[in-house]
Design an enzyme around this catalytic site. Structure first.
Site, mmCIF file in Angstrom:
data_model
loop_
_atom_site.group_PDB
_atom_site.id
_atom_site.type_symbol
_atom_site.label_atom_id
_atom_site.label_comp_id
_atom_site.label_asym_id
_atom_site.label_seq_id
_atom_site.Cartn_x
_atom_site.Cartn_y
_atom_site.Cartn_z
ATOM 1 N N ARG A 122 42.010 9.130 14.103
ATOM 2 C CA ARG A 122 41.866 8.827 12.877
ATOM 3 C C ARG A 122 41.238 7.632 12.572
ATOM 4 N NH1 ARG A 122 47.300 10.595 12.943
ATOM 5 N NH2 ARG A 122 47.712 12.430 12.007
ATOM 6 N N LYS A 144 26.435 5.639 7.993
ATOM 7 C CA LYS A 144 26.404 7.189 7.943
ATOM 8 C C LYS A 144 26.587 7.734 9.337
ATOM 9 C CE LYS A 144 23.952 8.192 3.409
ATOM 10 N NZ LYS A 144 22.576 8.637 3.053
ATOM 11 N N GLU A 186 9.647 4.844 8.470
ATOM 12 C CA GLU A 186 10.930 4.400 7.930
ATOM 13 C C GLU A 186 10.767 2.789 7.680
ATOM 14 O OE1 GLU A 186 13.288 6.239 6.761
ATOM 15 O OE2 GLU A 186 13.462 8.099 8.075
ATOM 16 N N LYS A 228 17.497 -2.745 4.161
ATOM 17 C CA LYS A 228 18.798 -1.756 4.214
ATOM 18 C C LYS A 228 20.090 -2.098 3.890
ATOM 19 C CE LYS A 228 20.456 2.324 5.932
ATOM 20 N NZ LYS A 228 20.603 3.650 6.785
ATOM 21 N N GLU A 238 26.809 5.565 -1.341
ATOM 22 C CA GLU A 238 25.790 6.214 -2.095
ATOM 23 C C GLU A 238 26.107 6.963 -3.444
ATOM 24 O OE1 GLU A 238 22.815 8.282 0.632
ATOM 25 O OE2 GLU A 238 22.469 9.761 -1.076
ATOM 26 N N ARG A 242 21.687 3.249 -3.260
ATOM 27 C CA ARG A 242 21.666 3.951 -1.947
ATOM 28 C C ARG A 242 20.404 5.043 -1.684
ATOM 29 N NH1 ARG A 242 25.487 3.828 3.406
ATOM 30 N NH2 ARG A 242 24.026 4.551 4.684
ATOM 31 N N ASN A 246 16.104 7.498 0.252
ATOM 32 C CA ASN A 246 15.651 8.828 0.706
ATOM 33 C C ASN A 246 14.267 8.803 0.080
ATOM 34 O OD1 ASN A 246 18.152 9.448 1.820
ATOM 35 N ND2 ASN A 246 18.967 9.760 -0.041
ATOM 36 N N HIS A 249 12.161 11.769 1.166
ATOM 37 C CA HIS A 249 13.142 12.796 2.118
ATOM 38 C C HIS A 249 13.284 14.068 1.713
ATOM 39 C CE1 HIS A 249 13.631 9.026 4.146
ATOM 40 N NE2 HIS A 249 14.633 9.424 5.051
ATOM 41 N N HIS A 253 12.454 16.795 3.927
ATOM 42 C CA HIS A 253 13.437 17.709 4.367
ATOM 43 C C HIS A 253 13.045 19.378 4.159
ATOM 44 C CE1 HIS A 253 16.937 14.893 4.223
ATOM 45 N NE2 HIS A 253 16.159 14.548 5.605
ATOM 46 N N HIS A 266 11.173 13.725 12.282
ATOM 47 C CA HIS A 266 11.569 13.502 10.978
ATOM 48 C C HIS A 266 10.968 12.510 10.209
ATOM 49 C CE1 HIS A 266 14.595 12.614 7.767
ATOM 50 N NE2 HIS A 266 14.487 11.379 8.290
HETATM 51 P P1 NAD Z 1 16.254 10.715 18.751
HETATM 52 O O1 NAD Z 1 17.614 10.381 18.821
HETATM 53 O O2 NAD Z 1 16.507 12.282 18.990
HETATM 54 O O3 NAD Z 1 15.464 10.117 19.747
HETATM 55 C C1 NAD Z 1 14.212 10.536 19.836
HETATM 56 C C2 NAD Z 1 13.891 11.007 21.373
HETATM 57 O O4 NAD Z 1 13.578 9.498 21.922
HETATM 58 C C3 NAD Z 1 15.131 11.290 22.087
HETATM 59 O O5 NAD Z 1 14.412 12.331 23.133
HETATM 60 C C4 NAD Z 1 15.407 10.109 22.852
HETATM 61 O O6 NAD Z 1 16.355 10.514 23.981
HETATM 62 C C5 NAD Z 1 14.405 9.504 23.387
HETATM 63 N N1 NAD Z 1 14.710 8.120 23.375
HETATM 64 C C6 NAD Z 1 15.627 7.246 22.867
HETATM 65 N N2 NAD Z 1 15.451 6.006 22.939
HETATM 66 C C7 NAD Z 1 14.362 5.928 23.957
HETATM 67 C C8 NAD Z 1 13.818 4.889 24.568
HETATM 68 N N3 NAD Z 1 14.106 3.404 24.363
HETATM 69 N N4 NAD Z 1 12.900 5.174 25.456
HETATM 70 C C9 NAD Z 1 12.462 6.557 25.869
HETATM 71 N N5 NAD Z 1 13.042 7.630 25.074
HETATM 72 C C10 NAD Z 1 13.981 7.283 24.200
HETATM 73 O O7 NAD Z 1 15.773 10.590 17.232
HETATM 74 P P2 NAD Z 1 15.686 9.481 16.334
HETATM 75 O O8 NAD Z 1 14.361 9.477 15.515
HETATM 76 O O9 NAD Z 1 16.293 7.975 16.954
HETATM 77 O O10 NAD Z 1 16.915 9.811 15.340
HETATM 78 C C11 NAD Z 1 16.973 11.091 14.644
HETATM 79 C C12 NAD Z 1 18.328 11.268 14.088
HETATM 80 O O11 NAD Z 1 18.996 10.137 13.209
HETATM 81 C C13 NAD Z 1 18.271 12.496 13.388
HETATM 82 O O12 NAD Z 1 19.443 13.214 13.683
HETATM 83 C C14 NAD Z 1 18.730 11.999 11.805
HETATM 84 O O13 NAD Z 1 19.503 12.954 11.224
HETATM 85 C C15 NAD Z 1 19.385 10.550 12.226
HETATM 86 N N6 NAD Z 1 19.195 9.810 10.913
HETATM 87 C C16 NAD Z 1 20.539 9.243 10.649
HETATM 88 C C17 NAD Z 1 20.441 8.182 9.695
HETATM 89 C C18 NAD Z 1 21.827 7.536 9.183
HETATM 90 O O14 NAD Z 1 21.807 6.971 8.316
HETATM 91 N N7 NAD Z 1 23.031 7.837 9.865
HETATM 92 C C19 NAD Z 1 19.331 7.810 9.184
HETATM 93 C C20 NAD Z 1 18.073 8.287 9.423
HETATM 94 C C21 NAD Z 1 18.146 9.372 10.572
HETATM 95 N N1 GLY Z 2 19.154 6.908 5.829
HETATM 96 C C1 GLY Z 2 19.595 6.689 4.360
HETATM 97 C C2 GLY Z 2 20.878 5.965 4.439
HETATM 98 O O1 GLY Z 2 21.302 5.409 5.244
HETATM 99 O O2 GLY Z 2 21.536 5.905 3.237
#
Ligand code: NAD
Ligand code: GLY
Length: 363
Positions: A122, A144, A186, A228, A238, A242, A246, A249, A253, A266
Site C-alpha cells: 500500500r 506521475k 521537453e 515543472k 492535474e 498541470r 502537455n 502531446h 501521441h 517520445h
Molecule cells: P527510457 O527510459 O526508455 O530511456 C531511453 C534509453 O536510454 C533506454 O534505452 C535507456 O536504457 C537508455 N539510457 C538511460 N539512461 C542512459 C544513460 N545515462 N546512458 C546511456 N543510456 C541510457 O526513455 P526516457 O525518454 O527516459 O523516458 C520515456 C518514458 O518516460 C516513457 O515511458 C514516458 O511515458 C515516460 N514519461 C513519464 C512522465 C511522468 O511524468 N511520469 C513524463 C514524461 C515521460
Molecule cells: N509530463 C506531464 C506531467 O508530469 O504532468
C-alpha cells in the site's frame, strides 16, 4: 568529491521533496542517505544502465541491506508483468513497508519503480536517480507513475511522490545524441509554454547545449525542473494547470500511435506536436508567423523533427488523437499558445483551422 550546483524544492506540504541538480552527485553518499529512513533498499535499473552506473550507486549504500532488480530495457517492458517481477523480488527478500526503492534509469525505469513503490504494501518510499535528459527534466519530477496497458500508454498508474530526485548530469555523458535531443524537446517546451526568458536563454545557447556544455545543461535542467515543480505544486493531480505541460502531446501521441510506438522517440513526436500546436495558434490569430518560425528554428537546432516522416493520413491522425486520454466527450482538448511563453487549454478553437493544420502535416 561531489559538487552540488543547485537544490530545488517541490512544495507539496508534508509530501515536499528536494531535487538535487549537479555534477558528481553520485560520488556523495549523503544525498541518498538523508532520504532513506529504513534499512532495506532495492535498486531498480535495466540491462543498459546497470553496467554503467549500478556499482557507483551501490557504493553509496554500504550501510544498507541492498537488493538489485535489473529489468530488460525498453518501453515494451513498461508493463504490469514487469512490475510483478519487482513485487516478487521484494517479497522474496522479505522487504517490509520501511523499504525504499531507488529508480536508476530513464523515464521507463522511473515510472515502473514509482508505480511499484506506490502499490507495494500500500505504498513505500522511493527515490529517483534519472539518467536521461527527458527523465531529468520531466518524468522524475511530479509523482506521475505507471505502466502501459495493451489498449493504452500509461493507463495503469498512481500519483506517488518520491522522497528526493538526484540529478547527476554526468550520467548524460553516456546518453546518445538522439536521446539527448528527445530530452531537449521537453526542455524547450517549458520555454514555449510559460517562460519566454528561458526560451531566449535556450535560443542564445542552443549550439553550446547541443555540444554538451555542462554548466549550460545544469542551468537548463534546473530551469526546467523549477518550472515543472511550480506547476506540480499548484496542481498535483492535474485538475487544471498541470495539463499545460502537455503542450504538443496530444498531436504527438497521435503521431506515435499511428506510426507505432518506437518509430519516433517520445520527445521527437512531441517536437512535431509542438510545431503543430504553434501552427494552430497562428491560425487562431494568436501567434505571428515569425513566432511560429522561432518555434521551428529552435527545434531544428536541437536536431528535432518538425514534420512527419512516414505515411499518416488525416483520418488516422484525428482518430488517434481522439482516443488520447486528454480528449473529453469527443472534443479534442489541446494546449495552444496565446503568445510564445503563454499557453492555455482549449477545446473551442475553429475546427476548420484544426483540419487545416492536420492536412498540412499528414499525407
Ligand atoms: P527510457 O527510459 O526508455 O530511456 C531511453 C534509453 O536510454 C533506454 O534505452 C535507456 O536504457 C537508455 N539510457 C538511460 N539512461 C542512459 C544513460 N545515462 N546512458 C546511456 N543510456 C541510457 O526513455 P526516457 O525518454 O527516459 O523516458 C520515456 C518514458 O518516460 C516513457 O515511458 C514516458 O511515458 C515516460 N514519461 C513519464 C512522465 C511522468 O511524468 N511520469 C513524463 C514524461 C515521460
Ligand atoms: N509530463 C506531464 C506531467 O508530469 O504532468
Amino acid at each position: 568529491m561531489s559538487s552540488l550546483h543547485k537544490i530545488l524544492d517541490v512544495e507539496l506540504g508534508n509530501k515536499s521533496y528536494p531535487i538535487y541538480i549537479g555534477s558528481k552527485l553520485l560520488s556523495n553518499k549523503s544525498y541518498l542517505e538523508n532520504h532513506i529512513s529504513g534499512k532495506q533498499v532495492m535498486i531498480i535499473t535495466n540491462s543498459t544502465i546497470a553496467p554503467l552506473y549500478l556499482d557507483k550507486v551501490k557504493k553509496l549504500l554500504e550501510k544498507f541491506i541492498v537488493e538489485v532488480t535489473i529489468l530488460p530495457d525498453g518501453e515494451k517492458y513498461k508493463t504490469l508483468e514487469t512490475t510483478k517481477t519487482i513485487f516478487d523480488a521484494l517479497l522474496e527478500a522479505q522487504f517490509d513497508r520501511s523499504a525504499t526503492l531507488i529508480a536508476l534509469g530513464g523515464g521507463v525505469i522511473g515510472d515502473i519503480t514509482g508505480f511499484a513503490a506506490a502499490s507495494y504494501q500500500r505504498g513505500i518510499n522511493f527515490i529517483q536517480i534519472p539518467t536521461t535528459l527527458l527523465s531529468q527534466v520531466d518524468s522524475s519530477v511530479g509523482g506521475k507513475t505507471g505502466v502501459n496497458h495493451e489498449l493504452g500508454k500509461n493507463m495503469i498508474g498512481a500519483f506517488h511522490q518520491p522522497e528526493a530526485v538526484i540529478i547527476d548530469v554526468d550520467t548524460l555523458e553516456t546518453l546518445n545524441d538522439r536521446e539527448f535531443s528527445a530530452g531537449m524537446a521537453e526542455v524547450i517546451k517549458y520555454g514555449f509554454l510559460g517562460n519566454i526568458g528561458f526560451l531566449a536563454m535556450l535560443e542564445k545557447n542552443i549550439d553550446a547545449i547541443m555540444s554538451r556544455d555542462k554548466n549550460l545543461i545544469i542551468e537548463a535542467v534546473y530551469q526546467s525542473c523549477e518550472d515543472k515543480a511550480k506547476v506540480v505544486a499548484e496542481d498535483e493531480f492535474e485538475k487544471g494547470k498541470r495539463a499545460l505541460l502537455n503542450l504538443g502531446h496530444t498531436f504527438g501521441h497521435g503521431i506515435e500511435n499511428v506510426l507505432g510506438y518506437g518509430t519516433y522517440l517520445h520527445g521527437e513526436a512531441i517536437s512535431i506536436g509542438m510545431y503543430m500546436a504553434a501552427k494552430l495558434s497562428e491560425l487562431e490569430g494568436h501567434l505571428k508567423l515569425e513566432d511560429v518560425e522561432r518555434v521551428k528554428n529552435i527545434l531544428i537546432k536541437a536536431k528535432l523533427p518538425t514534420s512527419i516522416d512516414g505515411k499518416v493520413t488525416s483520418e488516422e491522425l484525428i482518430k488517434a488523437m481522439s482516443i488520447d486520454k486528454k480528449a473529453i466527450d469527443g472534443n479534442i482538448r489541446l494546449v495552444l499558445l496565446q503568445n510564445l511563453g503563454d499557453s492555455y487549454l482549449s477545446d473551442d478553437y475553429s475546427s476548420d483551422n484544426f483540419y487545416q493544420v492536420i492536412s498540412i502535416f499528414s499525407k
